[in-house]
Each structure stands twice: as C-alpha cells, then as structure tokens.
Design a protein around this motif. Structure first.
Motif, PDB file in Angstrom:
ATOM      1  N   LEU A 209       2.895 -15.253   4.484  1.00  0.00           N
ATOM      2  CA  LEU A 209       1.643 -15.037   5.211  1.00  0.00           C
ATOM      3  C   LEU A 209       1.849 -14.958   6.721  1.00  0.00           C
ATOM      4  N   GLY A 210       2.969 -15.427   7.211  1.00  0.00           N
ATOM      5  CA  GLY A 210       3.272 -15.319   8.622  1.00  0.00           C
ATOM      6  C   GLY A 210       3.468 -13.872   9.075  1.00  0.00           C
ATOM      7  N   HIS A 211       3.789 -12.992   8.149  1.00  0.00           N
ATOM      8  CA  HIS A 211       4.003 -11.580   8.465  1.00  0.00           C
ATOM      9  C   HIS A 211       2.832 -10.697   8.031  1.00  0.00           C
ATOM     10  N   LEU A 212       1.792 -11.307   7.512  1.00  0.00           N
ATOM     11  CA  LEU A 212       0.674 -10.545   6.963  1.00  0.00           C
ATOM     12  C   LEU A 212      -0.035  -9.685   7.999  1.00  0.00           C
ATOM     13  N   TRP A 213      -0.387 -10.250   9.144  1.00  0.00           N
ATOM     14  CA  TRP A 213      -1.213  -9.516  10.100  1.00  0.00           C
ATOM     15  C   TRP A 213      -0.446  -8.372  10.742  1.00  0.00           C
ATOM     16  N   ALA A 214       0.854  -8.548  10.976  1.00  0.00           N
ATOM     17  CA  ALA A 214       1.663  -7.448  11.515  1.00  0.00           C
ATOM     18  C   ALA A 214       1.734  -6.300  10.502  1.00  0.00           C
ATOM     19  N   ALA A 215       1.866  -6.642   9.225  1.00  0.00           N
ATOM     20  CA  ALA A 215       1.899  -5.613   8.177  1.00  0.00           C
ATOM     21  C   ALA A 215       0.549  -4.903   8.087  1.00  0.00           C
ATOM     22  N   ALA A 216      -0.532  -5.654   8.213  1.00  0.00           N
ATOM     23  CA  ALA A 216      -1.870  -5.051   8.168  1.00  0.00           C
ATOM     24  C   ALA A 216      -2.044  -4.076   9.326  1.00  0.00           C
TER      25      ALA A 216
ATOM     26  N   GLN B 117       4.551 -11.805  -7.955  1.00  0.00           N
ATOM     27  CA  GLN B 117       5.510 -12.645  -8.674  1.00  0.00           C
ATOM     28  C   GLN B 117       5.740 -14.021  -8.040  1.00  0.00           C
ATOM     29  N   GLY B 118       4.787 -14.486  -7.236  1.00  0.00           N
ATOM     30  CA  GLY B 118       4.926 -15.801  -6.624  1.00  0.00           C
ATOM     31  C   GLY B 118       6.000 -15.874  -5.553  1.00  0.00           C
ATOM     32  N   THR B 119       6.596 -14.728  -5.192  1.00  0.00           N
ATOM     33  CA  THR B 119       7.664 -14.733  -4.198  1.00  0.00           C
ATOM     34  C   THR B 119       7.319 -13.941  -2.950  1.00  0.00           C
ATOM     35  N   ALA B 120       6.312 -13.092  -3.026  1.00  0.00           N
ATOM     36  CA  ALA B 120       5.901 -12.262  -1.895  1.00  0.00           C
ATOM     37  C   ALA B 120       4.441 -11.885  -2.096  1.00  0.00           C
ATOM     38  N   PHE B 121       3.948 -11.049  -1.211  1.00  0.00           N
ATOM     39  CA  PHE B 121       2.578 -10.564  -1.309  1.00  0.00           C
ATOM     40  C   PHE B 121       2.594  -9.044  -1.221  1.00  0.00           C
ATOM     41  N   ARG B 122       1.647  -8.420  -1.884  1.00  0.00           N
ATOM     42  CA  ARG B 122       1.496  -6.966  -1.867  1.00  0.00           C
ATOM     43  C   ARG B 122       0.216  -6.661  -1.096  1.00  0.00           C
ATOM     44  N   LEU B 123       0.347  -5.920  -0.015  1.00  0.00           N
ATOM     45  CA  LEU B 123      -0.778  -5.545   0.819  1.00  0.00           C
ATOM     46  C   LEU B 123      -1.020  -4.052   0.633  1.00  0.00           C
ATOM     47  N   ALA B 124      -2.244  -3.672   0.290  1.00  0.00           N
ATOM     48  CA  ALA B 124      -2.542  -2.275  -0.014  1.00  0.00           C
ATOM     49  C   ALA B 124      -3.801  -1.806   0.693  1.00  0.00           C
ATOM     50  N   THR B 125      -3.825  -0.504   1.006  1.00  0.00           N
ATOM     51  CA  THR B 125      -5.006   0.131   1.574  1.00  0.00           C
ATOM     52  C   THR B 125      -5.793   0.784   0.452  1.00  0.00           C
ATOM     53  N   ARG B 126      -6.994   1.235   0.763  1.00  0.00           N
ATOM     54  CA  ARG B 126      -7.807   1.944  -0.233  1.00  0.00           C
ATOM     55  C   ARG B 126      -7.200   3.293  -0.601  1.00  0.00           C
ATOM     56  N   THR B 127      -6.375   3.835   0.296  1.00  0.00           N
ATOM     57  CA  THR B 127      -5.779   5.148   0.039  1.00  0.00           C
ATOM     58  C   THR B 127      -4.443   5.055  -0.675  1.00  0.00           C
ATOM     59  N   GLY B 128      -3.989   3.846  -0.980  1.00  0.00           N
ATOM     60  CA  GLY B 128      -2.775   3.684  -1.773  1.00  0.00           C
ATOM     61  C   GLY B 128      -1.517   3.335  -1.003  1.00  0.00           C
ATOM     62  N   LYS B 129      -1.598   3.214   0.315  1.00  0.00           N
ATOM     63  CA  LYS B 129      -0.422   2.768   1.065  1.00  0.00           C
ATOM     64  C   LYS B 129      -0.199   1.288   0.736  1.00  0.00           C
TER      65      LYS B 129
ATOM     66  N   VAL C  56       4.945  -8.044   1.692  1.00  0.00           N
ATOM     67  CA  VAL C  56       4.969  -9.009   2.786  1.00  0.00           C
ATOM     68  C   VAL C  56       5.634 -10.271   2.250  1.00  0.00           C
ATOM     69  N   GLY C  57       6.678 -10.721   2.928  1.00  0.00           N
ATOM     70  CA  GLY C  57       7.433 -11.878   2.455  1.00  0.00           C
ATOM     71  C   GLY C  57       6.661 -13.180   2.479  1.00  0.00           C
TER      72      GLY C  57
END
Length: 108
Positions: free
Chosen positions: A78-85, A59-71, A75-76
């Motif tokens: 891109l600064g928090h992307l790698w920690a979430a990964a 929705q242009g306000t955050a990011f959705r990070l997903a695994t192949r298994t559905g987890k 992520v608010g």
C-alpha cells in the motif's frame, strides 16, 4: 527485476500485519491477517472509486490496481499505491486533499 519476481520475493511492508514473534499486531492468525488486508482494500477503494480505479488483493502478496478502461498495474504494498494510481491516471492524486475528504465524509 521483473514485476513478478519482485512480488514473489515476499518483502513485507511495515504497515502489513505479521505473525512474527515480537511484531506488534493483534492479527496472529492467517485468517485475521487476510481480514485486515480486505478491510484495507475496502478503505482504499472508497477513495479510488472517485477516480475510476479499483484495487483488489492479488494472492495475499500484492495488489492489483485497475482502471475502468482495463489498464492494470500490480502494486507490491500500500505504500506504493498512490504513485501507481497517479501513473495509471496520468495526473497527480492526493488522497488527503480536503475537498476529496469532504466528499467521503457523508459516507462515514
């Protein structure tokens, strides 16, 4: 605070393009800012795909990070992307690892 409330708060990350007067950006129109956001998602996905992860705009306000298994983790910015990964993978992830960058180089 729940994750959804944090997303709806609208805090801007320093790396995002803004249309505010005085902010340094060439992306003054909403369409240009969305295009820039899509380019950033595509670049992040080049690296994340090597780990079985996929990033998408939410929705242009955050990011959705997903695994192949559905987890999934929201992520608010891109600064928090790698920690979430790392949390989703359960192991460290270094996007600047020389071996990783060497794997990406032939694609460039």
């Amino acid at each position: 605070m729940c994750a959804l409330c944090g997303v709806l708060g609208g805090a801007e990350h320093w790396a995002d393009a803004h249309a505010r007067p005085g902010a340094f950006t060439r992306n003054t129109s909403p369409l240009a800012r969305r295009r820039e956001r899509a380019r950033r998602v595509a670049e992040a996905n080049r690296i994340l795909a090597l780990f079985g992860l996929k990033l998408s705009d939410w929705q242009g306000t955050a990011f959705r990070l997903a695994t192949r298994t559905g987890k999934v983790e929201l992520v608010g910015d891109l600064g928090h992307l790698w920690a979430a990964a790392e949390r989703l993978l359960g192991r460290p992830l270094d996007p600047l690892d020389p071996a990783l960058l060497a794997r990406l180089e032939p694609e460039a």
